[in-house]
Design an enzyme around this catalytic site. Structure first.
Site, short mmCIF file in Angstrom:
data_model
loop_
_atom_site.label_atom_id
_atom_site.label_comp_id
_atom_site.label_asym_id
_atom_site.label_seq_id
_atom_site.Cartn_x
_atom_site.Cartn_y
_atom_site.Cartn_z
N ARG A 162 0.84 -1.19 0.00
CA ARG A 162 0.00 0.00 0.00
C ARG A 162 0.88 1.25 0.00
O ARG A 162 2.03 1.21 0.45
CB ARG A 162 -0.91 0.02 1.24
CG ARG A 162 -1.82 -1.20 1.36
CD ARG A 162 -2.59 -1.15 2.68
NE ARG A 162 -3.49 -2.29 2.83
CZ ARG A 162 -3.20 -3.42 3.44
NH1 ARG A 162 -1.99 -3.58 3.97
NH2 ARG A 162 -4.09 -4.40 3.54
N LYS A 186 -1.88 -2.77 8.00
CA LYS A 186 -3.05 -2.38 8.77
C LYS A 186 -3.06 -3.14 10.10
O LYS A 186 -2.67 -4.30 10.18
CB LYS A 186 -4.32 -2.71 7.99
CG LYS A 186 -4.57 -1.77 6.81
CD LYS A 186 -5.92 -2.05 6.18
CE LYS A 186 -6.22 -1.04 5.07
NZ LYS A 186 -7.56 -1.29 4.45
N HIS A 257 -2.93 2.39 -5.60
CA HIS A 257 -3.71 1.20 -5.30
C HIS A 257 -3.98 0.39 -6.56
O HIS A 257 -4.11 -0.84 -6.51
CB HIS A 257 -5.03 1.56 -4.62
CG HIS A 257 -5.47 0.55 -3.61
ND1 HIS A 257 -4.78 0.30 -2.44
CD2 HIS A 257 -6.53 -0.30 -3.60
CE1 HIS A 257 -5.40 -0.65 -1.75
NE2 HIS A 257 -6.46 -1.04 -2.43
N ARG A 260 -1.14 -1.83 -7.03
CA ARG A 260 -1.29 -2.96 -6.11
C ARG A 260 -2.24 -4.00 -6.71
O ARG A 260 -1.95 -5.20 -6.70
CB ARG A 260 -1.82 -2.43 -4.77
CG ARG A 260 -2.15 -3.48 -3.72
CD ARG A 260 -2.50 -2.74 -2.43
NE ARG A 260 -3.21 -3.55 -1.45
CZ ARG A 260 -2.62 -4.33 -0.55
NH1 ARG A 260 -1.31 -4.43 -0.53
NH2 ARG A 260 -3.34 -5.01 0.33
N HIS A 283 -3.65 -9.16 3.53
CA HIS A 283 -5.08 -9.19 3.81
C HIS A 283 -5.35 -10.06 5.04
O HIS A 283 -4.82 -11.16 5.15
CB HIS A 283 -5.85 -9.78 2.62
CG HIS A 283 -5.94 -8.84 1.45
ND1 HIS A 283 -6.19 -9.27 0.17
CD2 HIS A 283 -5.82 -7.49 1.38
CE1 HIS A 283 -6.21 -8.24 -0.64
NE2 HIS A 283 -5.99 -7.14 0.06
N TYR A 292 -9.56 -10.83 -6.65
CA TYR A 292 -8.60 -10.92 -7.76
C TYR A 292 -8.85 -12.14 -8.63
O TYR A 292 -8.48 -12.14 -9.80
CB TYR A 292 -7.17 -10.91 -7.21
CG TYR A 292 -6.85 -9.61 -6.54
CD1 TYR A 292 -6.67 -8.44 -7.28
CD2 TYR A 292 -6.77 -9.52 -5.16
CE1 TYR A 292 -6.42 -7.23 -6.67
CE2 TYR A 292 -6.52 -8.30 -4.53
CZ TYR A 292 -6.34 -7.18 -5.29
OH TYR A 292 -6.11 -5.98 -4.69
#
Length: 311
Positions: A162, A186, A257, A260, A283, A292
Protein backbone atom coordinates in the site's frame (compact mmCIF):
# COMPACT_ATOMS: atom_id res chain seq x y z
CA UNK A 1 -12.16 15.86 9.61
CA UNK A 2 -13.76 18.46 7.38
CA UNK A 3 -14.62 21.95 8.66
CA UNK A 4 -18.32 21.12 8.34
CA UNK A 5 -17.93 17.98 10.44
CA UNK A 6 -15.86 19.88 13.01
CA UNK A 7 -18.62 22.51 13.27
CA UNK A 8 -21.24 19.79 13.74
CA UNK A 9 -19.12 18.21 16.47
CA UNK A 10 -18.66 21.53 18.26
CA UNK A 11 -22.44 22.06 18.25
CA UNK A 12 -23.20 18.76 20.03
CA UNK A 13 -24.60 18.94 23.59
CA UNK A 14 -21.84 18.44 26.22
CA UNK A 15 -23.02 14.98 27.27
CA UNK A 16 -22.93 13.72 23.66
CA UNK A 17 -19.59 15.42 23.00
CA UNK A 18 -18.15 13.71 26.09
CA UNK A 19 -19.32 10.30 24.88
CA UNK A 20 -17.85 10.96 21.45
CA UNK A 21 -14.50 11.94 22.97
CA UNK A 22 -14.44 8.69 24.93
CA UNK A 23 -15.18 6.70 21.78
CA UNK A 24 -12.39 8.46 19.90
CA UNK A 25 -9.94 7.72 22.71
CA UNK A 26 -11.00 4.06 22.59
CA UNK A 27 -10.33 3.89 18.84
CA UNK A 28 -6.90 5.45 19.20
CA UNK A 29 -5.56 3.68 22.28
CA UNK A 30 -7.34 0.34 22.53
CA UNK A 31 -8.08 -0.57 18.93
CA UNK A 32 -4.86 1.04 17.67
CA UNK A 33 -6.44 2.10 14.38
CA UNK A 34 -4.77 4.31 11.79
CA UNK A 35 -5.43 8.05 11.92
CA UNK A 36 -7.39 7.84 8.67
CA UNK A 37 -9.66 5.10 10.05
CA UNK A 38 -10.21 6.96 13.33
CA UNK A 39 -11.25 10.10 11.44
CA UNK A 40 -13.71 8.09 9.38
CA UNK A 41 -15.35 6.35 12.34
CA UNK A 42 -15.51 9.54 14.42
CA UNK A 43 -16.86 11.57 11.52
CA UNK A 44 -19.71 9.12 10.99
CA UNK A 45 -20.45 9.14 14.73
CA UNK A 46 -20.60 12.94 14.68
CA UNK A 47 -23.27 12.94 11.99
CA UNK A 48 -25.20 10.16 13.71
CA UNK A 49 -25.30 12.19 16.92
CA UNK A 50 -26.17 15.32 14.95
CA UNK A 51 -29.11 13.41 13.49
CA UNK A 52 -30.10 12.26 16.98
CA UNK A 53 -30.16 15.87 18.22
CA UNK A 54 -32.29 16.96 15.26
CA UNK A 55 -34.77 14.24 16.23
CA UNK A 56 -34.94 15.62 19.75
CA UNK A 57 -32.44 13.34 21.47
CA UNK A 58 -30.17 14.72 24.17
CA UNK A 59 -28.41 11.62 25.56
CA UNK A 60 -26.73 8.59 24.02
CA UNK A 61 -29.36 6.29 25.49
CA UNK A 62 -31.87 8.13 23.29
CA UNK A 63 -30.30 6.31 20.36
CA UNK A 64 -32.65 3.62 19.12
CA UNK A 65 -33.02 1.47 16.04
CA UNK A 66 -35.44 3.93 14.44
CA UNK A 67 -32.84 6.70 14.73
CA UNK A 68 -30.14 4.55 13.16
CA UNK A 69 -32.42 3.54 10.30
CA UNK A 70 -33.61 7.08 9.62
CA UNK A 71 -29.99 8.30 9.59
CA UNK A 72 -29.07 5.75 6.94
CA UNK A 73 -32.24 6.50 4.98
CA UNK A 74 -31.45 10.21 5.03
CA UNK A 75 -28.05 9.47 3.52
CA UNK A 76 -29.61 7.41 0.73
CA UNK A 77 -32.05 10.19 -0.15
CA UNK A 78 -29.04 12.50 -0.46
CA UNK A 79 -27.36 10.19 -2.93
CA UNK A 80 -25.24 7.88 -0.78
CA UNK A 81 -24.48 4.62 -2.59
CA UNK A 82 -24.56 1.08 -1.26
CA UNK A 83 -20.90 1.14 -0.28
CA UNK A 84 -21.24 4.41 1.64
CA UNK A 85 -24.42 3.21 3.37
CA UNK A 86 -22.75 -0.07 4.34
CA UNK A 87 -19.75 1.83 5.73
CA UNK A 88 -21.97 4.15 7.77
CA UNK A 89 -23.92 1.22 9.15
CA UNK A 90 -20.67 -0.47 10.20
CA UNK A 91 -19.54 2.76 11.87
CA UNK A 92 -22.87 3.05 13.70
CA UNK A 93 -22.60 -0.53 14.97
CA UNK A 94 -19.07 0.12 16.16
CA UNK A 95 -20.22 3.21 18.08
CA UNK A 96 -23.30 1.61 19.68
CA UNK A 97 -21.27 -1.46 20.59
CA UNK A 98 -18.75 0.71 22.41
CA UNK A 99 -21.51 2.66 24.17
CA UNK A 100 -22.88 -0.60 25.57
CA UNK A 101 -19.47 -1.93 26.64
CA UNK A 102 -18.66 1.43 28.27
CA UNK A 103 -21.87 1.23 30.28
CA UNK A 104 -23.36 4.34 28.68
CA UNK A 105 -26.38 2.52 27.27
CA UNK A 106 -28.45 -0.40 28.53
CA UNK A 107 -28.37 -2.28 25.22
CA UNK A 108 -26.55 -2.30 21.91
CA UNK A 109 -29.24 -1.08 19.52
CA UNK A 110 -26.87 -1.46 16.56
CA UNK A 111 -27.02 -5.25 16.78
CA UNK A 112 -30.36 -5.19 14.96
CA UNK A 113 -29.25 -2.74 12.27
CA UNK A 114 -29.17 -4.34 8.83
CA UNK A 115 -27.45 -2.62 5.95
CA UNK A 116 -27.01 -3.45 2.27
CA UNK A 117 -23.84 -5.26 1.38
CA UNK A 118 -21.44 -3.09 -0.56
CA UNK A 119 -21.20 -4.09 -4.19
CA UNK A 120 -17.66 -5.19 -4.95
CA UNK A 121 -16.59 -3.71 -8.25
CA UNK A 122 -13.71 -5.12 -10.23
CA UNK A 123 -10.67 -2.85 -9.93
CA UNK A 124 -9.01 -1.40 -13.00
CA UNK A 125 -5.69 -3.10 -13.66
CA UNK A 126 -2.87 -2.59 -16.10
CA UNK A 127 -1.98 -5.12 -18.75
CA UNK A 128 1.54 -6.51 -18.22
CA UNK A 129 2.97 -4.47 -21.10
CA UNK A 130 1.34 -1.32 -19.73
CA UNK A 131 2.77 -2.06 -16.28
CA UNK A 132 6.23 -2.35 -17.82
CA UNK A 133 5.87 1.05 -19.47
CA UNK A 134 4.71 2.59 -16.20
CA UNK A 135 7.47 1.24 -13.96
CA UNK A 136 10.15 1.99 -16.53
CA UNK A 137 8.97 5.56 -17.15
CA UNK A 138 11.58 6.94 -14.73
CA UNK A 139 14.34 4.51 -15.73
CA UNK A 140 17.59 6.17 -16.65
CA UNK A 141 16.97 9.25 -14.53
CA UNK A 142 20.02 10.72 -12.84
CA UNK A 143 18.60 13.59 -10.78
CA UNK A 144 17.58 12.71 -7.19
CA UNK A 145 13.81 13.11 -7.73
CA UNK A 146 13.91 10.93 -10.82
CA UNK A 147 15.86 8.24 -8.97
CA UNK A 148 13.30 8.37 -6.17
CA UNK A 149 10.36 8.14 -8.56
CA UNK A 150 11.93 5.08 -10.16
CA UNK A 151 12.11 3.39 -6.74
CA UNK A 152 8.52 4.38 -5.95
CA UNK A 153 7.17 2.83 -9.14
CA UNK A 154 9.32 -0.29 -8.99
CA UNK A 155 8.56 -1.07 -5.35
CA UNK A 156 4.81 -0.46 -5.62
CA UNK A 157 4.47 -2.82 -8.54
CA UNK A 158 7.12 -5.33 -7.46
CA UNK A 159 5.75 -5.81 -3.95
CA UNK A 160 2.08 -4.81 -4.14
CA UNK A 161 2.36 -2.83 -0.91
CA UNK A 162 0.00 0.00 0.00
CA UNK A 163 1.08 3.61 -0.48
CA UNK A 164 0.98 4.16 3.31
CA UNK A 165 3.25 1.16 3.76
CA UNK A 166 5.65 2.46 1.12
CA UNK A 167 6.10 5.92 2.62
CA UNK A 168 6.41 4.38 6.08
CA UNK A 169 9.48 2.33 5.13
CA UNK A 170 12.78 3.09 6.85
CA UNK A 171 16.18 2.31 5.39
CA UNK A 172 16.59 -0.56 7.86
CA UNK A 173 13.33 -2.10 6.66
CA UNK A 174 15.04 -3.13 3.43
CA UNK A 175 16.90 -6.45 3.50
CA UNK A 176 18.85 -6.08 0.27
CA UNK A 177 20.67 -9.37 0.66
CA UNK A 178 17.41 -11.33 0.53
CA UNK A 179 15.45 -8.64 -1.37
CA UNK A 180 12.75 -8.33 1.30
CA UNK A 181 10.81 -5.38 2.70
CA UNK A 182 9.70 -5.36 6.33
CA UNK A 183 6.28 -3.74 6.08
CA UNK A 184 4.00 -2.48 8.85
CA UNK A 185 0.48 -2.94 7.52
CA UNK A 186 -3.05 -2.38 8.77
CA UNK A 187 -3.53 -3.06 12.46
CA UNK A 188 0.24 -2.62 12.84
CA UNK A 189 0.76 -6.16 11.59
CA UNK A 190 4.27 -6.75 10.30
CA UNK A 191 5.02 -8.88 7.27
CA UNK A 192 7.93 -9.48 4.90
CA UNK A 193 7.37 -8.83 1.21
CA UNK A 194 9.79 -9.79 -1.57
CA UNK A 195 10.83 -7.58 -4.47
CA UNK A 196 12.72 -8.31 -7.66
CA UNK A 197 16.00 -7.48 -9.36
CA UNK A 198 14.79 -4.34 -11.24
CA UNK A 199 13.55 -2.86 -7.96
CA UNK A 200 16.90 -3.71 -6.34
CA UNK A 201 18.73 -1.83 -9.09
CA UNK A 202 16.49 1.19 -8.58
CA UNK A 203 17.04 1.00 -4.82
CA UNK A 204 20.80 0.86 -5.24
CA UNK A 205 20.79 3.97 -7.44
CA UNK A 206 18.53 5.81 -5.01
CA UNK A 207 20.52 4.93 -1.90
CA UNK A 208 23.91 5.70 -3.42
CA UNK A 209 23.13 8.77 -5.55
CA UNK A 210 19.62 10.00 -4.84
CA UNK A 211 18.91 9.89 -1.13
CA UNK A 212 22.24 11.42 -0.02
CA UNK A 213 21.51 14.46 -2.21
CA UNK A 214 18.13 15.10 -0.54
CA UNK A 215 18.89 14.01 3.03
CA UNK A 216 18.84 16.64 5.79
CA UNK A 217 18.70 16.60 9.58
CA UNK A 218 14.95 16.03 9.41
CA UNK A 219 15.25 12.92 7.22
CA UNK A 220 15.75 10.49 10.07
CA UNK A 221 15.62 6.84 9.00
CA UNK A 222 13.02 7.38 6.23
CA UNK A 223 13.80 5.43 3.07
CA UNK A 224 12.02 7.80 0.68
CA UNK A 225 12.42 11.56 0.96
CA UNK A 226 10.68 14.65 -0.31
CA UNK A 227 12.37 17.68 -1.82
CA UNK A 228 12.94 19.26 1.60
CA UNK A 229 14.43 16.13 3.08
CA UNK A 230 11.46 14.97 5.12
CA UNK A 231 9.68 11.64 4.73
CA UNK A 232 7.97 11.41 1.34
CA UNK A 233 4.29 12.34 1.40
CA UNK A 234 1.70 9.90 0.06
CA UNK A 235 0.21 12.66 -2.09
CA UNK A 236 3.49 13.00 -3.97
CA UNK A 237 3.51 9.25 -4.56
CA UNK A 238 0.02 9.48 -6.05
CA UNK A 239 1.09 12.31 -8.36
CA UNK A 240 4.10 10.28 -9.48
CA UNK A 241 1.98 7.21 -10.27
CA UNK A 242 -0.72 9.14 -12.12
CA UNK A 243 1.89 10.91 -14.25
CA UNK A 244 3.59 7.61 -15.11
CA UNK A 245 0.29 5.90 -15.95
CA UNK A 246 -0.76 8.80 -18.17
CA UNK A 247 2.30 8.11 -20.34
CA UNK A 248 1.29 4.46 -20.95
CA UNK A 249 -0.86 4.15 -24.10
CA UNK A 250 -4.35 2.86 -23.37
CA UNK A 251 -3.76 2.45 -19.65
CA UNK A 252 -6.69 3.10 -17.26
CA UNK A 253 -6.32 6.08 -14.95
CA UNK A 254 -5.11 4.39 -11.78
CA UNK A 255 -3.11 5.42 -8.73
CA UNK A 256 -0.88 3.51 -6.31
CA UNK A 257 -3.71 1.20 -5.30
CA UNK A 258 -4.20 0.37 -8.96
CA UNK A 259 -0.57 -0.76 -9.14
CA UNK A 260 -1.29 -2.96 -6.11
CA UNK A 261 -4.31 -4.45 -7.90
CA UNK A 262 -2.22 -4.98 -11.02
CA UNK A 263 0.59 -6.70 -9.13
CA UNK A 264 -1.85 -9.09 -7.43
CA UNK A 265 -3.63 -9.88 -10.69
CA UNK A 266 -0.40 -10.54 -12.59
CA UNK A 267 0.97 -12.77 -9.82
CA UNK A 268 -2.23 -14.83 -9.86
CA UNK A 269 -2.15 -15.07 -13.64
CA UNK A 270 1.44 -16.22 -13.36
CA UNK A 271 0.36 -19.24 -11.33
CA UNK A 272 0.53 -18.14 -7.68
CA UNK A 273 -2.04 -19.60 -5.31
CA UNK A 274 -4.56 -17.36 -3.57
CA UNK A 275 -3.13 -17.96 -0.10
CA UNK A 276 0.30 -16.71 -1.18
CA UNK A 277 -1.25 -13.57 -2.68
CA UNK A 278 -3.10 -13.01 0.60
CA UNK A 279 0.22 -13.08 2.44
CA UNK A 280 1.82 -10.79 -0.12
CA UNK A 281 -0.92 -8.17 0.17
CA UNK A 282 -1.35 -8.45 3.93
CA UNK A 283 -5.08 -9.19 3.81
CA UNK A 284 -6.55 -10.35 7.11
CA UNK A 285 -9.20 -12.40 5.30
CA UNK A 286 -8.87 -14.60 2.25
CA UNK A 287 -12.29 -13.31 1.17
CA UNK A 288 -10.70 -9.90 0.50
CA UNK A 289 -8.11 -11.48 -1.77
CA UNK A 290 -10.70 -13.46 -3.71
CA UNK A 291 -11.76 -10.41 -5.71
CA UNK A 292 -8.60 -10.92 -7.76
CA UNK A 293 -9.85 -14.28 -8.93
CA UNK A 294 -12.84 -12.45 -10.40
CA UNK A 295 -10.48 -10.02 -12.13
CA UNK A 296 -8.54 -12.81 -13.79
CA UNK A 297 -11.70 -14.69 -14.79
CA UNK A 298 -13.19 -11.56 -16.35
CA UNK A 299 -10.00 -10.94 -18.28
CA UNK A 300 -10.01 -14.54 -19.47
CA UNK A 301 -13.60 -14.17 -20.66
CA UNK A 302 -12.72 -10.96 -22.51
CA UNK A 303 -9.80 -12.64 -24.27
CA UNK A 304 -11.98 -15.62 -25.13
CA UNK A 305 -14.72 -13.42 -26.55
CA UNK A 306 -12.22 -11.56 -28.70
CA UNK A 307 -10.12 -14.48 -29.89
CA UNK A 308 -12.29 -17.59 -30.07
CA UNK A 309 -14.06 -18.07 -33.45
CA UNK A 310 -17.18 -19.41 -31.77
CA UNK A 311 -17.26 -17.17 -28.74
Amino acid sequence: MTARTADARAALPPVLAEALAGYEEHLRTQRDLSEHTVRGYVGDAVWLLDHLVRRGGTRVDDLDLATLRSWLAQGRTRGAGRATTARRAAAARSFTGWLRRAGLTAEDVGLRLVSPKAQRTLPDVLAPDQARVVVESAAGAEEPVGLRDAVVLELLYASGIRVSELVGLDVDDVDRGRRLLRVLGKGRKERSVPYGVPAERALDAWLTRGRPALATERSGPALLLGLRGGRLDAREVRRTVHAAVAAAPGAPDIGPHGLRHSAATHVLEGGADLRSVQELLGHASLATTQIYTHVTVERLRAVHAQAHPRA
